[in-house]
Design a protein around this motif. Structure first.
Motif, PDB file in Angstrom:
ATOM      1  N   GLU A   1       0.829  -1.205   0.000  1.00  0.00           N
ATOM      2  CA  GLU A   1       0.000   0.000   0.000  1.00  0.00           C
ATOM      3  C   GLU A   1       0.864   1.257   0.000  1.00  0.00           C
ATOM      4  OE1 GLU A   1      -3.832  -1.857   2.442  1.00  0.00           O
ATOM      5  OE2 GLU A   1      -2.468  -0.472   3.396  1.00  0.00           O
ATOM      6  N   SER A   2       1.975   1.210   0.759  1.00  0.00           N
ATOM      7  CA  SER A   2       2.877   2.366   0.771  1.00  0.00           C
ATOM      8  C   SER A   2       3.494   2.590  -0.603  1.00  0.00           C
ATOM      9  CB  SER A   2       3.970   2.146   1.824  1.00  0.00           C
ATOM     10  OG  SER A   2       3.426   2.025   3.112  1.00  0.00           O
ATOM     11  N   GLU A   3       3.881   1.481  -1.276  1.00  0.00           N
ATOM     12  CA  GLU A   3       4.463   1.626  -2.613  1.00  0.00           C
ATOM     13  C   GLU A   3       3.441   2.179  -3.608  1.00  0.00           C
ATOM     14  OE1 GLU A   3       7.724  -2.025  -2.374  1.00  0.00           O
ATOM     15  OE2 GLU A   3       5.813  -2.301  -3.397  1.00  0.00           O
TER      16      GLU A   3
ATOM     17  N   ASP B   1      -0.177  -2.367  30.970  1.00  0.00           N
ATOM     18  CA  ASP B   1      -1.146  -1.442  30.380  1.00  0.00           C
ATOM     19  C   ASP B   1      -0.482  -0.494  29.415  1.00  0.00           C
ATOM     20  OD1 ASP B   1      -3.010  -1.124  33.484  1.00  0.00           O
ATOM     21  OD2 ASP B   1      -2.972  -2.685  31.967  1.00  0.00           O
ATOM     22  N   ALA B   2       0.789  -0.181  29.666  1.00  0.00           N
ATOM     23  CA  ALA B   2       1.489   0.763  28.788  1.00  0.00           C
ATOM     24  C   ALA B   2       2.241   0.069  27.678  1.00  0.00           C
ATOM     25  CB  ALA B   2       2.474   1.599  29.612  1.00  0.00           C
ATOM     26  N   SER B   3       2.171  -1.263  27.626  1.00  0.00           N
ATOM     27  CA  SER B   3       2.945  -1.974  26.603  1.00  0.00           C
ATOM     28  C   SER B   3       2.242  -1.901  25.279  1.00  0.00           C
ATOM     29  CB  SER B   3       3.106  -3.443  27.013  1.00  0.00           C
ATOM     30  OG  SER B   3       3.713  -4.156  25.990  1.00  0.00           O
ATOM     31  N   PRO B   4       2.963  -1.597  24.202  1.00  0.00           N
ATOM     32  CA  PRO B   4       2.358  -1.541  22.877  1.00  0.00           C
ATOM     33  C   PRO B   4       2.462  -2.854  22.148  1.00  0.00           C
ATOM     34  CG  PRO B   4       4.549  -0.608  22.793  1.00  0.00           C
ATOM     35  CD  PRO B   4       4.334  -1.092  24.195  1.00  0.00           C
ATOM     36  N   ASP B   5       2.641  -3.987  22.898  1.00  0.00           N
ATOM     37  CA  ASP B   5       2.857  -5.261  22.222  1.00  0.00           C
ATOM     38  C   ASP B   5       1.697  -5.622  21.334  1.00  0.00           C
ATOM     39  OD1 ASP B   5       4.568  -6.795  25.034  1.00  0.00           O
ATOM     40  OD2 ASP B   5       5.230  -5.420  23.487  1.00  0.00           O
ATOM     41  N   ASN B   6       0.493  -5.261  21.781  1.00  0.00           N
ATOM     42  CA  ASN B   6      -0.693  -5.661  21.032  1.00  0.00           C
ATOM     43  C   ASN B   6      -1.100  -4.646  20.002  1.00  0.00           C
ATOM     44  OD1 ASN B   6      -0.899  -8.014  22.521  1.00  0.00           O
ATOM     45  ND2 ASN B   6      -2.063  -7.011  24.142  1.00  0.00           N
ATOM     46  N   ALA B   7      -0.286  -3.590  19.835  1.00  0.00           N
ATOM     47  CA  ALA B   7      -0.651  -2.564  18.854  1.00  0.00           C
ATOM     48  C   ALA B   7      -0.604  -3.140  17.462  1.00  0.00           C
ATOM     49  CB  ALA B   7       0.294  -1.362  18.951  1.00  0.00           C
ATOM     50  N   ASN B   8      -1.569  -2.725  16.647  1.00  0.00           N
ATOM     51  CA  ASN B   8      -1.641  -3.188  15.266  1.00  0.00           C
ATOM     52  C   ASN B   8      -0.724  -2.353  14.407  1.00  0.00           C
ATOM     53  OD1 ASN B   8      -2.278  -4.006  12.736  1.00  0.00           O
ATOM     54  ND2 ASN B   8      -4.514  -3.983  13.064  1.00  0.00           N
ATOM     55  N   PRO B   9       0.237  -2.926  13.695  1.00  0.00           N
ATOM     56  CA  PRO B   9       1.136  -2.106  12.877  1.00  0.00           C
ATOM     57  C   PRO B   9       0.430  -1.420  11.749  1.00  0.00           C
ATOM     58  CG  PRO B   9       1.495  -4.457  12.495  1.00  0.00           C
ATOM     59  CD  PRO B   9       0.578  -4.346  13.648  1.00  0.00           C
ATOM     60  N   ASP B  10      -0.743  -1.933  11.348  1.00  0.00           N
ATOM     61  CA  ASP B  10      -1.452  -1.274  10.257  1.00  0.00           C
ATOM     62  C   ASP B  10      -2.038   0.052  10.650  1.00  0.00           C
ATOM     63  OD1 ASP B  10      -0.841  -3.365   8.755  1.00  0.00           O
ATOM     64  OD2 ASP B  10      -2.728  -4.432   9.072  1.00  0.00           O
ATOM     65  N   GLU B  11      -2.131   0.276  11.959  1.00  0.00           N
ATOM     66  CA  GLU B  11      -2.596   1.583  12.374  1.00  0.00           C
ATOM     67  C   GLU B  11      -1.626   2.679  12.024  1.00  0.00           C
ATOM     68  OE1 GLU B  11      -5.038   0.038  16.296  1.00  0.00           O
ATOM     69  OE2 GLU B  11      -3.420   1.445  16.481  1.00  0.00           O
TER      70      GLU B  11
ATOM     71  N   GLU C   1       1.344   6.773  -6.744  1.00  0.00           N
ATOM     72  CA  GLU C   1       0.301   7.764  -7.027  1.00  0.00           C
ATOM     73  C   GLU C   1       0.816   9.188  -6.793  1.00  0.00           C
ATOM     74  OE1 GLU C   1      -3.545   4.979  -5.796  1.00  0.00           O
ATOM     75  OE2 GLU C   1      -2.897   6.633  -4.528  1.00  0.00           O
ATOM     76  N   ALA C   2       1.581   9.356  -5.707  1.00  0.00           N
ATOM     77  CA  ALA C   2       2.123  10.690  -5.433  1.00  0.00           C
ATOM     78  C   ALA C   2       3.072  11.133  -6.540  1.00  0.00           C
ATOM     79  CB  ALA C   2       2.845  10.688  -4.079  1.00  0.00           C
ATOM     80  N   GLU C   3       3.917  10.200  -7.024  1.00  0.00           N
ATOM     81  CA  GLU C   3       4.837  10.548  -8.108  1.00  0.00           C
ATOM     82  C   GLU C   3       4.086  10.878  -9.386  1.00  0.00           C
ATOM     83  OE1 GLU C   3       8.672   7.827  -6.712  1.00  0.00           O
ATOM     84  OE2 GLU C   3       7.384   7.187  -8.365  1.00  0.00           O
ATOM     85  N   SER C   4       2.976  10.126  -9.646  1.00  0.00           N
ATOM     86  CA  SER C   4       2.177  10.430 -10.831  1.00  0.00           C
ATOM     87  C   SER C   4       1.542  11.821 -10.738  1.00  0.00           C
ATOM     88  CB  SER C   4       1.094   9.359 -10.999  1.00  0.00           C
ATOM     89  OG  SER C   4       0.254   9.669 -12.082  1.00  0.00           O
ATOM     90  N   GLN C   5       1.017  12.144  -9.539  1.00  0.00           N
ATOM     91  CA  GLN C   5       0.431  13.463  -9.342  1.00  0.00           C
ATOM     92  C   GLN C   5       1.490  14.550  -9.485  1.00  0.00           C
ATOM     93  OE1 GLN C   5      -1.511  13.423  -5.554  1.00  0.00           O
ATOM     94  NE2 GLN C   5      -3.099  11.963  -6.187  1.00  0.00           N
ATOM     95  N   LEU C   6       2.707  14.267  -8.989  1.00  0.00           N
ATOM     96  CA  LEU C   6       3.789  15.243  -9.109  1.00  0.00           C
ATOM     97  C   LEU C   6       4.121  15.501 -10.577  1.00  0.00           C
ATOM     98  CD1 LEU C   6       6.002  16.997  -7.864  1.00  0.00           C
ATOM     99  CD2 LEU C   6       7.439  14.953  -7.730  1.00  0.00           C
ATOM    100  N   ALA C   7       4.172  14.419 -11.370  1.00  0.00           N
ATOM    101  CA  ALA C   7       4.464  14.593 -12.802  1.00  0.00           C
ATOM    102  C   ALA C   7       3.368  15.401 -13.490  1.00  0.00           C
ATOM    103  CB  ALA C   7       4.612  13.218 -13.463  1.00  0.00           C
ATOM    104  N   ASP C   8       2.100  15.130 -13.114  1.00  0.00           N
ATOM    105  CA  ASP C   8       0.991  15.884 -13.709  1.00  0.00           C
ATOM    106  C   ASP C   8       1.093  17.371 -13.365  1.00  0.00           C
ATOM    107  OD1 ASP C   8      -1.396  13.198 -13.117  1.00  0.00           O
ATOM    108  OD2 ASP C   8       0.049  13.526 -14.731  1.00  0.00           O
ATOM    109  N   LYS C   9       1.415  17.641 -12.078  1.00  0.00           N
ATOM    110  CA  LYS C   9       1.515  19.047 -11.668  1.00  0.00           C
ATOM    111  C   LYS C   9       2.679  19.744 -12.369  1.00  0.00           C
ATOM    112  CE  LYS C   9      -1.971  18.732  -8.948  1.00  0.00           C
ATOM    113  NZ  LYS C   9      -3.236  19.366  -9.328  1.00  0.00           N
ATOM    114  N   GLN C  10       3.784  19.030 -12.567  1.00  0.00           N
ATOM    115  CA  GLN C  10       4.910  19.627 -13.269  1.00  0.00           C
ATOM    116  C   GLN C  10       4.554  19.927 -14.721  1.00  0.00           C
ATOM    117  OE1 GLN C  10       8.008  16.754 -12.620  1.00  0.00           O
ATOM    118  NE2 GLN C  10       8.750  17.758 -10.744  1.00  0.00           N
ATOM    119  N   ALA C  11       3.796  19.012 -15.348  1.00  0.00           N
ATOM    120  CA  ALA C  11       3.369  19.263 -16.725  1.00  0.00           C
ATOM    121  C   ALA C  11       2.447  20.480 -16.792  1.00  0.00           C
ATOM    122  CB  ALA C  11       2.665  18.020 -17.283  1.00  0.00           C
TER     123      ALA C  11
END
Length: 507
Positions: free
Chosen positions: A129-131, A497-507, A136-146
């Motif tokens: 998803e990051s890629e 209670d303060a441990s982030p072990d159960n935190a979801n990395p997708d957040e 998409e950001a690079e495509s938008q950048l190219a459009d704006k430059q054009a």
């Protein structure tokens, strides 16, 4: 083997021929100073070379897919193969559940491996998803430059036209008396052109601002992608580092409370980034003074709040800046009112169990779907607890309830409604404790509240909990580690209670 060598050799020869042809075509286009799409000759030659490279890649892939069935199958039928493999693994687990204790331990190890694979798939999905976002950001950048290039071209054309009009106005001043009407018309045209020029300047400025914003977003995405690829991630963005419940504190107590929670978050960061080291007294978390003051001011209204400290970015194990004793781990803080979300006995989620759901696999899927819907509904309602605890974490009660549902469907086969209800009043901080209730036409048929506790001796013919497909509903996995909603003192909160072990990395 020989066919593969011949195929590789043919691809190398074909790639070399096409590359040579593309290079010669590019040289001829460059020497002839040809121009395509109003490009410069050198840019035209570069474009021809790029198109030739694309032809090489397309030809190579086409021949590989045409001649190699295994490669074509691996690319296009991989998902079906994986689904068949998953189905085979489920059948294998059903057979192993009937073996002795050693086989059960092996099955549990396989379940842990599947969970690790699921976590890996989630990380890979997040990376993809990051890629995609970066592309998409690079495509938008190219459009704006054009668009910016086109606006500059139009601006220069307007300046040329303005110069021409100015010269005409200078030449015509000597004939003002005879051509006064014509001069007024030209003056009006000049004003219109100036207005158009001003409007174009505004558009150029707006496009420039948009381009700068896109460049900042692209830089952030590239930084996160490089962080994820560079090593083992210790902290993910929006991962929970510390949590506490605070109510009715004085201004001095509010500052002290925030400081204590930040200290717990700091210790969590050190434990995650520098695991296995001796306890270290250093401050590595970084938070703005304005954000701390805002949080302290919010706590002064006397209401009960849940304070969470979250990671502001992705950080690797052994971050150099942490080893150098620098404050480089950026965090954010939020205070959410600890309000009553669900009353005791209130229905959180429900699912229909029809007569067609009369096998362990089908009933297990519907059961897991109900638990997922419960978690989603609770999060949407504002509950911060990240896990669900069923029937007080009593594994025997959960298994007996599941077996009762299964026996009911296999013998009677009537449609029943399976619900999750709050075990007690559930607040924002949690924990998310629920009970299972099965109803038919509004009347309770089965309930985890009515089943005996774990001390009751089980029947010798009871179905094994693994047979019931409750791996994903393990009470140990569903136990909540959030602070007690009645505990208003963050100092008494457990370190877990303060441990982030159960935190979801997708957040």
């Amino acid at each position: 083997m020989a066919a593969g060598i011949l195929l590789v050799g043919a691809m190398l020869i074909l790639g070399g021929v096409l590359a040579t042809a593309g290079d010669r075509i590019g040289m001829k286009v460059g020497k002839a100073r040809l121009s395509l799409f109003n490009l410069r000759p050198r840019q035209t030659a570069t474009l021809v070379t790029i198109l030739t490279g694309g032809v090489i890649s397309a030809t190579t892939l086409g021949i590989l897919f045409l001649l190699n069935d295994q490669l074509r199958t691996g690319v296009f039928d991989l998902e079906d193969i994986q689904e068949d493999l998953a189905a085979a693994q489920l059948d294998l687990e059903a057979i192993r559940d009937e073996r002795d204790t050693i086989d059960q331990e092996l099955a549990q190890a396989q379940v842990d491996q599947e969970k690790a694979a699921e976590n890996l798939r989630r990380i890979n999905t997040s990376l993809r998803e990051s890629e995609i976002a970066q592309a998409e950001a690079e495509s938008q950048l190219a459009d704006k430059q054009a668009e910016l290039t086109a606006a500059n071209t139009k601006f220069r054309q307007t300046q040329v036209e303005l110069s021409q009009v100015s010269r005409q106005a200078t030449n015509l001043r000597t004939e003002i008396q005879q051509l006064q009407q014509r001069q007024q018309q030209q003056t009006q045209e000049f004003k219109q052109q100036r207005e158009a020029l001003i409007e174009q300047d505004a558009q150029i400025f707006e496009k420039t601002q948009q381009l700068q914003e896109l460049e900042v977003q692209r830089a952030l995405l590239i930084d996160e992608l490089q962080t994820l690829r560079s090593g083992e991630v210790a902290l993910f963005r929006n991962q929970r580092l510390a949590v506490g419940v605070v109510s009715d504190v004085t201004p001095a107590e509010a500052a002290q409370t925030v400081d204590q929670i930040l200290r717990r978050a700091n210790q969590t960061v050190l434990d995650k980034i520098l695991p296995g080291t001796q306890p270290i007294e250093r401050q590595v978390v970084l938070i703005t003074k304005a954000e701390v003051e805002r949080l302290i001011a919010q706590l002064r209204d006397g209401r009960e709040y849940v304070i969470r400290i979250l990671s502001a970015g992705n950080y690797l194990v052994g971050e150099p800046c942490v080893s150098a004793r620098l404050q480089c781990i950026q965090v954010t803080a939020e205070a959410v009112p600890n309000e009553l979300i669900f009353f005791e006995g209130e229905t959180i989620a429900a699912a229909a169990i029809g007569s067609d759901l009369n096998t362990q696999e089908l009933l297990s899927d519907r059961f897991n779907l109900l638990i997922s819907a419960t978690e989603f509904r609770a999060q949407q309602a504002g509950v911060l607890a990240e896990t669900v605890q069923i029937a007080g974490g009593d594994e025997v009660v959960i298994r007996d309830f599941f077996n009762q549902i299964l026996n009911y469907q296999q013998t009677i086969g009537a449609t029943i409604d399976l619900k999750t209800v709050a075990s007690h009043n559930i607040y924002t901080v949690g924990p998310l404790d629920i009970e299972l209730v099965a109803e038919q036409r509004g009347e309770v048929v089965f309930s985890t509240l009515a089943l005996p506790q774990a001390e009751t001796e089980l029947d010798a013919d009871a179905t094994n909990p693994d047979d019931a497909g409750l791996d994903d509903a393990n009470p140990d996995d569903a136990s909540s580690d959030d602070a007690n909603p009645d505990d208003a003192n963050p100092d008494d909160a457990s370190p877990d209670d303060a441990s982030p072990d159960n935190a979801n990395p997708d957040e």
